[in-house]
Design an enzyme around this catalytic site. Sequence first.
Site: not given
Length: 283
Positions: A9, A96, A101, A135
């Site tokens: 994403k 990043a 993950g 997330d």
Amino acid sequence: MMRVTAQAKINLRLVVLAQETSGFHQIETIYCRVGLADELVIEQTTGPGLELTVHGADLGPTENNLVMRAARAWFEAADIEPSHAIALHKRIPAGAGLGGGSSDAAATLRALEEMHDHRLGGARLLEIAASLGSDVPFFMADVPLALAWGRGERMLTHEGPGPAPAVIVMPPASVSTAQAYASLGGRVGVAGPAIIDAASLGSWDALDDVACNDFERVVLPEIPALTPVLALLRSHGARIAQLTGSGSAVFGIFDLPDAAEAAAQELRAAQADLQVFRTHAAV
């Protein structure tokens, strides 16, 4: 055997609103799924136990990997003794701000649920997802776009404005999420919350108007190489060019595939130590 992809994403908007007494920060963000993806292969084995093998990256002890944490949480909730081997093929760079993950964890939960006849159900899966990271619920939603609040778990999902050419660039240096939040200190809420109409999530022009990332003011000084990368992306016509997550990757969203390809090729030629990914956003 089950083979699943785990897409990355980017954050089209990321505003840090306030810090809770618990130490966690409230955010306002627009998640956007991209085509760059890891792959997981899950197989049942003849003997008991749970095994993870990682290919393509050194992520440290597998016991601490989010894939293992997600798998253990699923088997515990389902009251099943695991007898599975998981192979994780990494393509999304770590550190990043691309949610690699978290996406791997969500893919693990979805795959195990399908392999075992949807034993837990959607509500329980979302509980597990939220416990694994902010997330993860977005990746469980399996939608191109979502406006999220709180720690990222409160979401308004949307089909988005349609796929757009994109370039993602990862520098060799990185800044940890904890370091980025610590660097913000008390300087939160610079952009402030916005009134974002749900319909605007379906328009790239409207998304341009609310695109921002509060972490740029602390991450870009730490990684000076990112500033000329962003300038190059904009010079090739990127409608949005900014940091994703708390870094350290940046991205550009383009109207034309040729413009995105030209930017990617120039970046690869100019700086060999950059990881440059040509992909699509809002997929």
